[in-house]
Motif scaffolding. Structure first.
Motif, PDB file in Angstrom:
ATOM      1  N   PHE A 121       0.815  -1.204   0.000  1.00  0.00           N
ATOM      2  CA  PHE A 121       0.000   0.000   0.000  1.00  0.00           C
ATOM      3  C   PHE A 121       0.857   1.265   0.000  1.00  0.00           C
ATOM      4  O   PHE A 121       2.073   1.216  -0.006  1.00  0.00           O
ATOM      5  CB  PHE A 121      -0.959  -0.005   1.203  1.00  0.00           C
ATOM      6  CG  PHE A 121      -2.185   0.856   1.017  1.00  0.00           C
ATOM      7  CD1 PHE A 121      -3.078   0.594  -0.005  1.00  0.00           C
ATOM      8  CD2 PHE A 121      -2.424   1.914   1.856  1.00  0.00           C
ATOM      9  CE1 PHE A 121      -4.208   1.384  -0.175  1.00  0.00           C
ATOM     10  CE2 PHE A 121      -3.553   2.707   1.691  1.00  0.00           C
ATOM     11  CZ  PHE A 121      -4.440   2.445   0.682  1.00  0.00           C
ATOM     12  N   VAL A 149       0.099   6.460   4.998  1.00  0.00           N
ATOM     13  CA  VAL A 149      -0.885   7.287   5.698  1.00  0.00           C
ATOM     14  C   VAL A 149      -0.163   8.434   6.397  1.00  0.00           C
ATOM     15  O   VAL A 149       0.848   8.225   7.062  1.00  0.00           O
ATOM     16  CB  VAL A 149      -1.663   6.448   6.738  1.00  0.00           C
ATOM     17  CG1 VAL A 149      -2.456   7.362   7.677  1.00  0.00           C
ATOM     18  CG2 VAL A 149      -2.602   5.476   6.045  1.00  0.00           C
ATOM     19  N   LEU A 168      -3.976   9.973   2.475  1.00  0.00           N
ATOM     20  CA  LEU A 168      -3.135   8.924   1.908  1.00  0.00           C
ATOM     21  C   LEU A 168      -2.226   9.439   0.802  1.00  0.00           C
ATOM     22  O   LEU A 168      -2.660  10.222  -0.047  1.00  0.00           O
ATOM     23  CB  LEU A 168      -4.001   7.803   1.329  1.00  0.00           C
ATOM     24  CG  LEU A 168      -5.027   7.165   2.253  1.00  0.00           C
ATOM     25  CD1 LEU A 168      -5.932   6.242   1.451  1.00  0.00           C
ATOM     26  CD2 LEU A 168      -4.325   6.385   3.352  1.00  0.00           C
ATOM     27  N   TYR A 176      -3.526   3.207   8.938  1.00  0.00           N
ATOM     28  CA  TYR A 176      -2.821   2.423   7.922  1.00  0.00           C
ATOM     29  C   TYR A 176      -3.278   0.963   7.937  1.00  0.00           C
ATOM     30  O   TYR A 176      -3.527   0.364   6.881  1.00  0.00           O
ATOM     31  CB  TYR A 176      -1.311   2.495   8.151  1.00  0.00           C
ATOM     32  CG  TYR A 176      -0.520   1.565   7.254  1.00  0.00           C
ATOM     33  CD1 TYR A 176      -0.395   1.828   5.894  1.00  0.00           C
ATOM     34  CD2 TYR A 176       0.070   0.409   7.761  1.00  0.00           C
ATOM     35  CE1 TYR A 176       0.302   0.971   5.064  1.00  0.00           C
ATOM     36  CE2 TYR A 176       0.772  -0.451   6.934  1.00  0.00           C
ATOM     37  CZ  TYR A 176       0.886  -0.174   5.589  1.00  0.00           C
ATOM     38  OH  TYR A 176       1.573  -1.034   4.771  1.00  0.00           O
ATOM     39  N   ASP A 181      -6.119  -0.233   8.897  1.00  0.00           N
ATOM     40  CA  ASP A 181      -7.468  -0.320   8.333  1.00  0.00           C
ATOM     41  C   ASP A 181      -7.420  -0.326   6.806  1.00  0.00           C
ATOM     42  O   ASP A 181      -8.170  -1.063   6.154  1.00  0.00           O
ATOM     43  CB  ASP A 181      -8.320   0.860   8.809  1.00  0.00           C
ATOM     44  CG  ASP A 181      -8.762   0.719  10.262  1.00  0.00           C
ATOM     45  OD1 ASP A 181      -8.658  -0.395  10.799  1.00  0.00           O
ATOM     46  OD2 ASP A 181      -9.193   1.734  10.843  1.00  0.00           O
ATOM     47  N   GLU A 182      -6.528   0.489   6.243  1.00  0.00           N
ATOM     48  CA  GLU A 182      -6.415   0.574   4.786  1.00  0.00           C
ATOM     49  C   GLU A 182      -5.928  -0.744   4.181  1.00  0.00           C
ATOM     50  O   GLU A 182      -6.451  -1.200   3.163  1.00  0.00           O
ATOM     51  CB  GLU A 182      -5.487   1.726   4.391  1.00  0.00           C
ATOM     52  CG  GLU A 182      -6.014   3.115   4.729  1.00  0.00           C
ATOM     53  CD  GLU A 182      -7.223   3.517   3.909  1.00  0.00           C
ATOM     54  OE1 GLU A 182      -7.443   2.917   2.836  1.00  0.00           O
ATOM     55  OE2 GLU A 182      -7.936   4.437   4.342  1.00  0.00           O
ATOM     56  N   ASN A 203      -8.491  -3.425   4.222  1.00  0.00           N
ATOM     57  CA  ASN A 203      -9.477  -3.256   3.143  1.00  0.00           C
ATOM     58  C   ASN A 203      -9.037  -3.942   1.858  1.00  0.00           C
ATOM     59  O   ASN A 203      -9.868  -4.221   0.983  1.00  0.00           O
ATOM     60  CB  ASN A 203      -9.719  -1.765   2.875  1.00  0.00           C
ATOM     61  CG  ASN A 203     -10.560  -1.115   3.957  1.00  0.00           C
ATOM     62  OD1 ASN A 203     -11.303  -1.800   4.674  1.00  0.00           O
ATOM     63  ND2 ASN A 203     -10.462   0.196   4.088  1.00  0.00           N
TER      64      ASN A 203
END
Length: 211
Positions: free
Chosen positions: A15, A18, A33, A113, A115-116, A119
């Motif tokens: 990813f 954040v 982000l 971060y 949580d992202e 996802n």
């Protein structure tokens, strides 16, 4: 009053990053982000993520409505170098301070971060902060099991060049050549060497040595 700015995910394979901003006195927290594209290919080499970090930090400070004379504390990480320079031009050296971020601003930014990346379908290691190397390979194994998610990896990192899974897929690249035997046009999956003859599949089947 003080606003503290921190980041999470800059050292992680998966990813983007954040950026979080926290005001201790009111417990207000905002985050945004840096898209993973800034850590891939040409954008990473150009260090565009530094400029993007600076933009996001400014936006977060505006969203928190910075008070007159309020101090801004910024994480010591290199990712904030450009942001700090820009903030000092606007607010002066006295209001900008580099610190090692701990406590609630660090916790909330880390949670954002996590949580992202959840996802995306990835479940992070519980001990990720204590075992960074193990965390890196855990993410790599997940990407290997889910190759379609490599688009969410920081593939611009030079150290990833040693791993085959991060190299551009060469299997679908074809080169049009003329067969040295029959003279017909054909496609081959390798870049031809002008000093060596290239054959179509039919002619190569006749020429290749028996096993």
């Amino acid at each position: 009053m003080t606003i503290t700015v921190d980041d999470a995910g800059s050292g992680d394979l998966l990813f983007g990053v954040v950026i979080g901003a926290y005001r201790d006195e009111t417990q207000e927290f905002k985050y945004d982000l840096i898209d993973v594209k800034f850590f891939q290919s040409g954008l990473f080499r150009k260090k565009e993520y530094l400029t993007q970090t600076s933009k996001i930090v400014s936006q977060l400070i505006n969203r928190l409505e910075l008070k007159p004379e309020e101090e801004i504390q910024i994480c010591q990480g290199y990712i904030f170098d450009e942001a700090v320079d820009e903030l000092r031009k606007i607010y002066g050296d006295d209001r900008i301070r580099r610190i090692k971020v701990v406590g609630e601003p660090q916790r909330l930014t880390e949670i954002a971060y996590l949580d992202e990346i959840r996802n995306l379908g990835y479940e992070p290691l519980a001990e990720r902060e204590e075992k960074r190397a193990k965390n890196f390979f855990h993410m790599m194994r997940w990407l290997k099991e889910n190759p379609s998610m490599i688009q969410y990896a920081k593939t611009g990192w030079p150290r990833l060049a040693r791993y085959r899974m991060f190299k551009p897929n060469q299997q679908n690249i074809k080169y049009t050549v003329v067969c040295a035997d029959c003279g017909k046009e054909c496609e081959v999956p390798f870049k031809p060497d002008k000093n060596r003859p290239v054959y179509c599949q039919a002619c190569w089947a006749i020429r290749k040595p028996a096993r």
